[in-house]
Design an enzyme around this catalytic site. Structure first.
Site, PDB file in Angstrom:
ATOM      1  CE1 TYR A 231     -27.789  56.312  31.373  1.00 48.08           C
ATOM      2  CE2 TYR A 231     -25.421  56.470  31.707  1.00 48.08           C
ATOM      3  CZ  TYR A 231     -26.624  57.076  31.422  1.00 48.08           C
ATOM      4  OH  TYR A 231     -26.674  58.430  31.191  1.00 48.08           O
ATOM      5  CB  CYS A 232     -29.695  53.367  28.556  1.00 52.59           C
ATOM      6  SG  CYS A 232     -30.674  53.721  27.068  1.00 52.59           S
TER       7      CYS A 232
END
Length: 601
Positions: free
Chosen positions: A337-338
């Site tokens: 994530y990210c």
């Protein structure tokens, strides 16, 4: 007798002058306490004197715009004429309205601008005039940047961003005397809202130890492990970088391949486990995934030299070893994530180079690997700004979490800064308890070496997409990553823009499933099926441009989660008996969510 519509200012009259005067005195008293909370830690040397480096950079950037317009007398006259023409149009329109004649506004209020939602912004000529004056001036300033020639792309981008921040800050909606709603509330309450607002300001400055930490929610309503991050699980390993959590299965059979989630370390992992209704982790467990997640440490000076390489080896690679011991399985599915996704992509390229095939699929949530179109965060990245940041990080060994949080909030300053300034300090309202905003304010530090590497190699030089990044003695090439990839972008993302994620899809050497979700960086990801909110788009291979891809994409209502689960199963749907934490003689250290996530800045 004339009614209020003929005399709209009659509603803005002090009802009780004596009470108003008393509350004004209380407001000044609380303002003094706020000022003391700001000054005291600086006088004691707990906070270094504010540097003018950032302000100098802003002035230098805007000066380049001004230099273009002022260097030629004709251009200077043209710039002034643009502004005065707008003012004259507004004046003429206002005169007509004052005389009772129909008049079109000199400038239209943007439909989605919630700052001017109160009816008096349009119905009351005084406030309508102020609003239009502001809109004309701010639009003129933005046009001056856009039309200035001879600026390099980065300077223009910075100038646009700075002008927008200044315009948002000086909006008439941010001041009592120029905001009809605030003025009405102040007079109706005899100024009690200002007393409460100054109390909140003093409290927030005290909580932030001299730095203004704006409350976006009521922190007293949340506690990790009780009403946040409650999915049952155990911490089964830890080191200086992270803890590894394994979640307790809820099904008799599970997918043979375990699932490893690599969250960002800029925030804490429980964004994926806010509560049982919103938790992606709980949902994945209930679908039959054996879920492991990395819970990153909230670093201090001891982790100052921990770099991307350390986070890869002591984070992801360490987790793969732990998963093998816990499940006796080498093959795993992964999610990043990210910035956790960026680290996962780096790891995939490294593993491809050394011939390690343990990771069989990778899912990216709002992840950038090519930073060409990285959006407004690039405003903060150039050699001068990174050098200033590195100098400050060297003093402590880390970047304070509030600095990164402020940068993210500035990307949507009207929603994430000024809305709360108005509600907390001018309306005097208590923040509403909201789990997502509690998580957003629960910031983390970043090790100096890690953050410097990330800014320089990704945002500044874009080395990962160019095949020039070096990790652990290997030069990385994403085209060598041939495993199946599920690449999720969100349509309104300000941090990882969908065009940037789409562009990054072309860096990999294997099949990429690009999926575009509705909403933004958080809500577009944390979108459980039961809510039936938003939508997502699927389509052909992510080649060409996002605009062309969207023309032929299929829109689906609701959450993309079940679509992802089907995609995972299409890669390998082999089942196995559920594995509980502590199996295969793996030592259990503590209950989830663990102690690392509890550490505060």
């Amino acid at each position: 007798m004339a009614d209020d519509r003929q005399h709209p200012m009659l509603q803005y009259i002090i009802n009780n002058p004596e009470a108003f005067a008393q509350n004004l005195a209380k407001t000044l008293e609380q303002a003094g306490k706020a000022l003391a909370a700001y000054i005291e830690p600086r006088e004691q040397g707990k906070i270094p004197r504010d540097s003018t480096d950032e302000l100098t950079g802003v002035v230098k950037t805007l000066a380049q715009v001004g230099e273009y317009w002022m260097s030629d007398p004709q251009r200077a006259v043209e710039a002034q004429s643009r502004l005065w023409n707008g003012y004259i149009t507004l004046w003429n329109s206002s005169l007509k309205r004052m005389m009772g004649e129909p008049a079109e506004p000199a400038v239209q209020t943007p439909e989605k601008d919630r700052r001017f939602a109160d009816p008096d912004w349009e119905g009351n000529q005084y406030f309508d005039f102020i609003k239009q004056l502001y809109l004309i001036t701010s639009k003129w300033a933005e046009d001056m940047v856009l039309d200035a020639q001879g600026l390099d792309e980065h300077t223009r981008h910075k100038a646009e961003f700075y002008v927008k921040q200044i315009a948002n800050a000086v909006s008439p909606s941010n001041f009592v005397l120029t905001n009809p709603e605030l003025l009405r509330l102040t007079l109706e309450s005899n100024g009690e809202n200002l007393v409460k607002g100054m109390q909140h300001l003093a409290e927030d400055l005290k909580t932030g130890q001299g730095e203004l930490k704006i409350r976006q929610t009521d922190p007293s309503k949340f506690k990790l492990g009780e009403n946040l991050a409650t999915t049952p699980g155990k911490v089964i390993a830890q080191n200086d970088i992270c803890q590894i959590i394994q979640y307790t299965p809820t099904t008799e059979k599970v997918l043979k391949r375990p699932l490893l989630i690599v969250p960002p370390w800029i925030n804490k992992f429980y964004i994926l486990d806010l509560n049982p209704e919103k938790s992606f982790i709980k949902w994945a467990v209930d679908q039959g995934h054996t879920v492991f997640i990395i819970s990153w440490v909230n670093p201090d000076k001891r982790q100052a030299q921990k770099s991307f390489e350390h986070y890869m080896k002591e984070g992801i690679l360490h987790a793969l070893d732990v998963i093998k011991r816990a499940t006796r399985q080498e093959e795993v599915n992964t999610i990043g994530y990210c910035v956790g996704g960026t680290l996962l992509a780096v790891t995939l390229a490294y593993l491809a180079r050394i011939g390690d095939e343990r990771i069989k699929t990778a899912t990216f949530f709002t992840t950038q690997v090519d930073f060409t179109l990285a959006g407004d965060l690039k405003v903060f990245v150039d050699e001068d700004q990174i050098a200033i940041l590195e100098k400050r990080m060297a003093e402590y060994g880390y970047l304070d979490g509030s600095k990164m949080s402020s940068a993210f909030n500035m990307l949507r300053s009207n929603d994430l800064i000024w809305t709360y300034v108005i509600n907390n300090y001018l309306k005097g309202q208590e923040p509403f308890p909201f789990d997502l905003l509690y998580w957003n304010s629960d910031s983390t530090r970043m090790p100096a070496a890690n953050h410097s590497f990330y800014l320089r190699n990704c945002y500044l030089d874009n080395k990962l997409s160019k095949g020039e990044m070096e990790i652990a003695g290997e030069t990385l090439d994403l085209s060598e990553v041939t495993i199946p990839i599920f690449n999720l972008a969100t349509r309104e993302d300000h941090i990882a823009p969908p065009k940037s994620v789409f562009l990054g899809s072309g860096c990999f050497g294997g099949p990429v499933e690009y999926v575009l979700s509705g909403s933004g960086h958080i809500a577009g990801v944390v979108n459980p099926p039961a809510k039936n909110k938003y939508q997502y788009w699927t389509g052909r291979e992510p080649k060409g441009t996002l605009e062309n891809w969207l023309k032929n994409a299929e829109e689906h209502p609701g959450s993309w989660w079940p679509y992802w689960d089907q995609w995972i199963r299409s890669q390998d749907d082999t089942l196995a008996k559920a594995r509980k934490p502590g199996a295969n003689r793996v030592k259990i250290l503590e209950d989830a969510p663990g102690s690392y996530v509890m550490q505060k800045v």
